[in-house]
Design an enzyme around this catalytic site. Structure first.
Site, PDB file in Angstrom:
ATOM      1  N   LEU A  33       0.739   6.879   8.488  1.00 50.79           N
ATOM      2  CA  LEU A  33       0.008   6.565   7.251  1.00 50.79           C
ATOM      3  C   LEU A  33       0.353   5.184   6.697  1.00 50.79           C
ATOM      4  O   LEU A  33       1.481   4.716   6.804  1.00 50.79           O
ATOM      5  CB  LEU A  33       0.318   7.630   6.195  1.00 50.79           C
ATOM      6  N   GLU A  35      -1.403   2.179   3.446  1.00 46.93           N
ATOM      7  CA  GLU A  35      -2.058   2.141   2.135  1.00 46.93           C
ATOM      8  C   GLU A  35      -3.551   2.515   2.202  1.00 46.93           C
ATOM      9  O   GLU A  35      -4.127   2.945   1.204  1.00 46.93           O
ATOM     10  CB  GLU A  35      -1.895   0.760   1.495  1.00 46.93           C
ATOM     11  N   HIS A  37      -4.799   4.985   4.044  1.00 50.92           N
ATOM     12  CA  HIS A  37      -4.756   6.441   3.909  1.00 50.92           C
ATOM     13  C   HIS A  37      -4.376   6.822   2.471  1.00 50.92           C
ATOM     14  O   HIS A  37      -4.920   7.777   1.916  1.00 50.92           O
ATOM     15  CB  HIS A  37      -3.720   7.029   4.857  1.00 50.92           C
ATOM     16  N   GLN A 148     -14.373   3.379   4.846  1.00 46.13           N
ATOM     17  CA  GLN A 148     -15.436   2.488   5.363  1.00 46.13           C
ATOM     18  C   GLN A 148     -14.955   1.693   6.572  1.00 46.13           C
ATOM     19  O   GLN A 148     -15.743   1.190   7.351  1.00 46.13           O
ATOM     20  CB  GLN A 148     -15.907   1.522   4.266  1.00 46.13           C
ATOM     21  N   LYS A 149     -13.646   1.582   6.728  1.00 47.69           N
ATOM     22  CA  LYS A 149     -13.122   0.874   7.902  1.00 47.69           C
ATOM     23  C   LYS A 149     -13.748   1.417   9.175  1.00 47.69           C
ATOM     24  O   LYS A 149     -14.042   0.675  10.099  1.00 47.69           O
ATOM     25  CB  LYS A 149     -11.611   1.012   7.937  1.00 47.69           C
ATOM     26  N   VAL A 176      -9.106  -0.957   2.777  1.00 46.55           N
ATOM     27  CA  VAL A 176      -7.890  -1.521   2.178  1.00 46.55           C
ATOM     28  C   VAL A 176      -7.314  -2.546   3.163  1.00 46.55           C
ATOM     29  O   VAL A 176      -7.215  -2.277   4.367  1.00 46.55           O
ATOM     30  CB  VAL A 176      -6.857  -0.425   1.868  1.00 46.55           C
ATOM     31  N   SER A 186      -3.344   1.937  11.602  1.00 45.03           N
ATOM     32  CA  SER A 186      -2.124   2.447  12.251  1.00 45.03           C
ATOM     33  C   SER A 186      -1.830   1.639  13.499  1.00 45.03           C
ATOM     34  O   SER A 186      -0.671   1.498  13.906  1.00 45.03           O
ATOM     35  CB  SER A 186      -2.301   3.926  12.622  1.00 45.03           C
ATOM     36  N   ARG A 187      -2.872   1.101  14.144  1.00 42.13           N
ATOM     37  CA  ARG A 187      -2.683   0.348  15.392  1.00 42.13           C
ATOM     38  C   ARG A 187      -2.166  -1.071  15.146  1.00 42.13           C
ATOM     39  O   ARG A 187      -1.791  -1.746  16.100  1.00 42.13           O
ATOM     40  CB  ARG A 187      -3.985   0.319  16.197  1.00 42.13           C
TER      41      ARG A 187
HETATM   42  P1  AMP Z   1      -7.019   7.468  11.108  1.00 40.78           P
HETATM   43  O1  AMP Z   1      -5.711   8.076  10.783  1.00 40.78           O
HETATM   44  O2  AMP Z   1      -6.929   6.080  11.644  1.00 40.78           O
HETATM   45  O3  AMP Z   1      -7.884   8.382  11.921  1.00 40.78           O
HETATM   46  O4  AMP Z   1      -7.782   7.292   9.724  1.00 40.78           O
HETATM   47  C1  AMP Z   1      -7.929   8.364   8.827  1.00 40.78           C
HETATM   48  C2  AMP Z   1      -8.859   7.951   7.727  1.00 40.78           C
HETATM   49  O5  AMP Z   1      -8.318   6.822   7.055  1.00 40.78           O
HETATM   50  C3  AMP Z   1     -10.251   7.546   8.238  1.00 40.78           C
HETATM   51  O6  AMP Z   1     -11.222   8.056   7.348  1.00 40.78           O
HETATM   52  C4  AMP Z   1     -10.184   6.051   8.192  1.00 40.78           C
HETATM   53  O7  AMP Z   1     -11.451   5.437   8.011  1.00 40.78           O
HETATM   54  C5  AMP Z   1      -9.312   5.821   6.972  1.00 40.78           C
HETATM   55  N1  AMP Z   1      -8.727   4.480   7.003  1.00 40.78           N
HETATM   56  C6  AMP Z   1      -8.029   3.925   8.029  1.00 40.78           C
HETATM   57  N2  AMP Z   1      -7.718   2.641   7.744  1.00 40.78           N
HETATM   58  C7  AMP Z   1      -8.228   2.390   6.515  1.00 40.78           C
HETATM   59  C8  AMP Z   1      -8.242   1.248   5.658  1.00 40.78           C
HETATM   60  N3  AMP Z   1      -7.675   0.092   6.010  1.00 40.78           N
HETATM   61  N4  AMP Z   1      -8.865   1.359   4.471  1.00 40.78           N
HETATM   62  C9  AMP Z   1      -9.461   2.510   4.098  1.00 40.78           C
HETATM   63  N5  AMP Z   1      -9.479   3.628   4.846  1.00 40.78           N
HETATM   64  C10 AMP Z   1      -8.869   3.575   6.045  1.00 40.78           C
END
Ligand code: AMP
Length: 295
Positions: A33, A35, A37, A148-149, A176, A186-187
């Site tokens: 996680l 910011e 998330h 939205q990312k 964000v 995360s990557r």
């Molecule tokens: P993930 O853990 O990467 O599968 O992401 C989980 C959720 O967090 C998804 O809805 C992503 O779009 C959101 N998310 C990931 N990075 C961001 C970011 N930089 N800003 C806003 N939401 C994000």
């Protein structure tokens, strides 16, 4: 904060919340996680009586050559962040219980799953739509928060939630970014200092495109070329300009658009995007910046 490791325990908890008349907000994640998330979790806590965070690295959205095995797992710091924000329950099932022996059912959202990220990740959205359906069935949320990312993912989940009568309101939250503009991911942990410096060209190119759009540029090819030029130092996967509602490619910017990019930067595949509404069609109003129901 409850830690629920099985779908049975998750559903029992959610049924109890519903019996008590409480609304349930839900934030699905793969953990590690940051910011981005946190912004989703805060919106869920603010907008619902109780909130659930799921942490599940979903094997069906990774191709065999991708980073399923290496995906960062940071359980202790994830828990601390969720607890501090006020999450009530964490759902963290085992992959074997989500996809037991003989598992055979997948959710495929047509149309919106074509193009953009599906070009290099053809099974990705099938895996995402399937796991989100299963997570919704366990968590039984009233609202679910996505970033939205992952704009194409958000459009697909919104469509799927409507089409399958899930009763879940999908809420899209803004991207964000780090102070210098890099979209949080995360990557980003995979990036060396040199990669990190190169990765900035994604957000910087989108910022240049934003300036061109604000100045009145309406030719999609011109805008895409501007972005491609700005990303010359990295291995571009795609630079696409599409209708934000349908994900269909556009020649002319005459509606709400999504300008989306993906690139391989060192060991990490990174994505970023912007949405834009031409002032001609909003009569001077700018695109909504706050949380919105997904497109
Ligand atoms: P993930 O853990 O990467 O599968 O992401 C989980 C959720 O967090 C998804 O809805 C992503 O779009 C959101 N998310 C990931 N990075 C961001 C970011 N930089 N800003 C806003 N939401 C994000």
């Amino acid at each position: 904060m409850k830690i629920l490791k099985t779908k049975e325990a998750m559903r029992a908890w959610s049924f109890a919340q519903k019996a008590a008349g409480k609304s349930i907000g839900f934030v699905p994640t793969m953990g590690a996680l940051h910011e981005g998330h946190a912004s989703l979790m805060r919106a869920s806590v603010a907008g619902n009586d109780v909130s659930v965070l799921s942490i599940f690295v979903n094997p069906t959205q990774f191709a065999p050559h991708e980073d399923y095995g290496q995906y960062p797992r940071t359980w202790d710091t994830d828990l601390a962040m969720a607890e501090e924000i006020g999450i009530d329950a964490i759902y963290a099932p085992e992959a074997g219980s989500i996809y037991p022996e003989g598992y055979a059912t997948y959710v495929n959202v047509e149309g919106l799953s074509v193009g953009l990220c599906s070009g290099t990740r053809p099974h990705f959205f099938r895996g995402v739509a399937t796991v989100v359906t299963k997570l919704f069935n366990a968590v039984l949320p009233d609202r679910a928060y996505f970033g939205q990312k992952d704009a194409q993912q958000c459009a697909i989940i919104t469509r799927m939630a409507q089409d399958l009568d899930s009763g879940v309101e999908v809420v899209e939250m803004p991207i964000v970014r780090e102070a210098d503009g890099l979209a949080m991911s995360s990557r980003n942990r995979y990036l060396s200092d040199a990669d990190r410096a190169q990765a900035l060209c994604l957000s910087q190119s989108l910022a240049a495109a934003q300036a061109a759009l604000d100045a009145g540029e309406r030719d999609a090819e011109v805008v895409k070329a501007l972005v491609r030029d700005g990303m010359a130092a990295v291995e571009i996967d795609y630079v696409e300009l599409v209708d934000a509602a349908t994900m269909a490619p556009l020649d002319t910017i005459d509606r709400r658009i999504l300008l989306a990019v993906a690139a391989q930067v060192g060991p990490a595949r990174l994505i970023d995007n912007l949405k834009f509404v031409p002032s001609e069609i909003t009569q001077g109003a700018s695109a909504p910046a706050e949380a919105e129901a997904c497109c």
